[in-house]
Design a protein around this motif. Sequence first.
Motif, PDB file in Angstrom:
ATOM      1  N   LEU A 178      37.032  37.179  45.887  1.00 16.18           N
ATOM      2  CA  LEU A 178      37.255  37.388  44.464  1.00 16.18           C
ATOM      3  C   LEU A 178      35.998  37.948  43.818  1.00 16.18           C
ATOM      4  O   LEU A 178      34.882  37.600  44.204  1.00 16.18           O
ATOM      5  CB  LEU A 178      37.670  36.084  43.786  1.00 16.18           C
ATOM      6  CG  LEU A 178      38.971  35.464  44.312  1.00 16.18           C
ATOM      7  CD1 LEU A 178      39.232  34.138  43.617  1.00 16.18           C
ATOM      8  CD2 LEU A 178      40.132  36.408  44.124  1.00 16.18           C
TER       9      LEU A 178
ATOM     10  N   ALA B  43      38.447  42.484  34.635  1.00 18.08           N
ATOM     11  CA  ALA B  43      39.443  41.614  35.267  1.00 18.08           C
ATOM     12  C   ALA B  43      38.910  41.078  36.592  1.00 18.08           C
ATOM     13  O   ALA B  43      38.000  41.650  37.198  1.00 18.08           O
ATOM     14  CB  ALA B  43      40.738  42.385  35.515  1.00 18.08           C
ATOM     15  N   VAL B  44      39.528  40.010  37.063  1.00 18.34           N
ATOM     16  CA  VAL B  44      39.203  39.452  38.373  1.00 18.34           C
ATOM     17  C   VAL B  44      39.853  40.344  39.435  1.00 18.34           C
ATOM     18  O   VAL B  44      41.006  40.744  39.306  1.00 18.34           O
ATOM     19  CB  VAL B  44      39.719  37.997  38.505  1.00 18.34           C
ATOM     20  CG1 VAL B  44      39.514  37.462  39.917  1.00 18.34           C
ATOM     21  CG2 VAL B  44      39.024  37.106  37.480  1.00 18.34           C
ATOM     22  N   THR B  45      39.100  40.656  40.464  1.00 23.47           N
ATOM     23  CA  THR B  45      39.610  41.484  41.556  1.00 23.47           C
ATOM     24  C   THR B  45      39.720  40.641  42.823  1.00 23.47           C
ATOM     25  O   THR B  45      39.075  39.600  42.944  1.00 23.47           O
ATOM     26  CB  THR B  45      38.679  42.678  41.831  1.00 23.47           C
ATOM     27  OG1 THR B  45      37.392  42.174  42.209  1.00 23.47           O
ATOM     28  CG2 THR B  45      38.558  43.575  40.615  1.00 23.47           C
ATOM     29  N   SER B  46      40.515  41.102  43.743  1.00 25.07           N
ATOM     30  CA  SER B  46      40.707  40.447  45.024  1.00 25.07           C
ATOM     31  C   SER B  46      40.597  41.508  46.110  1.00 25.07           C
ATOM     32  O   SER B  46      41.365  42.461  46.126  1.00 25.07           O
ATOM     33  CB  SER B  46      42.079  39.772  45.068  1.00 25.07           C
ATOM     34  OG  SER B  46      42.328  39.260  46.350  1.00 25.07           O
ATOM     35  N   THR B  47      39.644  41.318  47.016  1.00 24.06           N
ATOM     36  CA  THR B  47      39.425  42.279  48.090  1.00 24.06           C
ATOM     37  C   THR B  47      39.652  41.588  49.426  1.00 24.06           C
ATOM     38  O   THR B  47      39.022  40.560  49.699  1.00 24.06           O
ATOM     39  CB  THR B  47      37.982  42.826  48.029  1.00 24.06           C
ATOM     40  OG1 THR B  47      37.748  43.344  46.720  1.00 24.06           O
ATOM     41  CG2 THR B  47      37.763  43.909  49.061  1.00 24.06           C
TER      42      THR B  47
ATOM     43  N   ARG C  76      40.490  36.461  51.145  1.00 22.66           N
ATOM     44  CA  ARG C  76      40.339  37.323  49.968  1.00 22.66           C
ATOM     45  C   ARG C  76      39.042  36.961  49.259  1.00 22.66           C
ATOM     46  O   ARG C  76      38.765  35.801  49.005  1.00 22.66           O
ATOM     47  CB  ARG C  76      41.520  37.160  49.024  1.00 22.66           C
ATOM     48  CG  ARG C  76      42.791  37.660  49.645  1.00 22.66           C
ATOM     49  CD  ARG C  76      44.004  37.605  48.782  1.00 22.66           C
ATOM     50  NE  ARG C  76      43.875  36.821  47.564  1.00 22.66           N
ATOM     51  CZ  ARG C  76      44.847  36.662  46.695  1.00 22.66           C
ATOM     52  NH1 ARG C  76      46.007  37.219  46.899  1.00 22.66           N
ATOM     53  NH2 ARG C  76      44.685  35.940  45.621  1.00 22.66           N
TER      54      ARG C  76
ATOM     55  N   TRP D 246      34.595  40.406  40.035  1.00 17.48           N
ATOM     56  CA  TRP D 246      34.826  40.792  38.647  1.00 17.48           C
ATOM     57  C   TRP D 246      34.459  42.254  38.505  1.00 17.48           C
ATOM     58  O   TRP D 246      33.374  42.670  38.899  1.00 17.48           O
ATOM     59  CB  TRP D 246      33.987  39.927  37.715  1.00 17.48           C
ATOM     60  CG  TRP D 246      34.145  40.223  36.256  1.00 17.48           C
ATOM     61  CD1 TRP D 246      33.283  40.920  35.474  1.00 17.48           C
ATOM     62  CD2 TRP D 246      35.228  39.861  35.421  1.00 17.48           C
ATOM     63  NE1 TRP D 246      33.751  41.003  34.188  1.00 17.48           N
ATOM     64  CE2 TRP D 246      34.961  40.348  34.132  1.00 17.48           C
ATOM     65  CE3 TRP D 246      36.408  39.155  35.618  1.00 17.48           C
ATOM     66  CZ2 TRP D 246      35.811  40.170  33.055  1.00 17.48           C
ATOM     67  CZ3 TRP D 246      37.250  38.973  34.545  1.00 17.48           C
ATOM     68  CH2 TRP D 246      36.955  39.468  33.278  1.00 17.48           C
ATOM     69  N   ASP D 247      35.387  43.075  37.960  1.00 18.02           N
ATOM     70  CA  ASP D 247      35.120  44.505  37.803  1.00 18.02           C
ATOM     71  C   ASP D 247      34.676  44.885  36.393  1.00 18.02           C
ATOM     72  O   ASP D 247      34.584  46.049  36.053  1.00 18.02           O
ATOM     73  CB  ASP D 247      36.339  45.337  38.212  1.00 18.02           C
ATOM     74  CG  ASP D 247      37.504  45.223  37.255  1.00 18.02           C
ATOM     75  OD1 ASP D 247      37.395  44.510  36.238  1.00 18.02           O
ATOM     76  OD2 ASP D 247      38.537  45.863  37.531  1.00 18.02           O
TER      77      ASP D 247
END
Length: 191
Positions: free
Chosen positions: A107, A113-117, A105, A109-110
């Motif tokens: 990590l 919030a912190v995002t996980s792709t 994953r 930042w959008d």
Amino acid sequence: MLDVDFPLTGEPLILDLVNTRPHTAAGPMDLLSTPAGLQAWLGIQAYRLLTPVPVTAPTEADLAAVHAVREHSATAIDHARRGECPPRAALHALSSALGDAPAYRELGWDGTAVTSTPRRAGSLGARLAAELAEAAADLLTNPQTIALVRACAAEDCVLLFLPAHPRRRWCSASRCGNRARVARYYQRHKS
């Protein structure tokens, strides 16, 4: 991009891959026989894949990796859907494909919030093979689902599908179902 008519899409991803080897009037056909054919199939499946569809055609090595997953998946699915133990070599090959491009994953930042792709490391072929092997693993490890996988009832069709309705007999009502109805009509009305 190559214009290829894939006879059945929209089934679970791994069945769509296995179904890229239909039988035609001219005999068995491999719709992924070239990197351009693979790129066309990836374009159709893009909405379901984590691996982005390449702008240029995949390489022969990428194609070989996908072919290997397709072959081993077809073998494992054929055995498992009949309640038989899949060959150890097929399961090992699928496991190896998963390990060749491990998932991780990323990590980010959008702005709020912190995002996980989800991502995979490795070459295009390794990433595709791992993603497709994961789709095979998802199907193979679900006993209720794998038991429902059916082969088309048409004598000259080898496509597999997961029926949404228990009475479904053909891969496609417009493809094999229509041919079967026409053949029955002809048999009833021939002189």
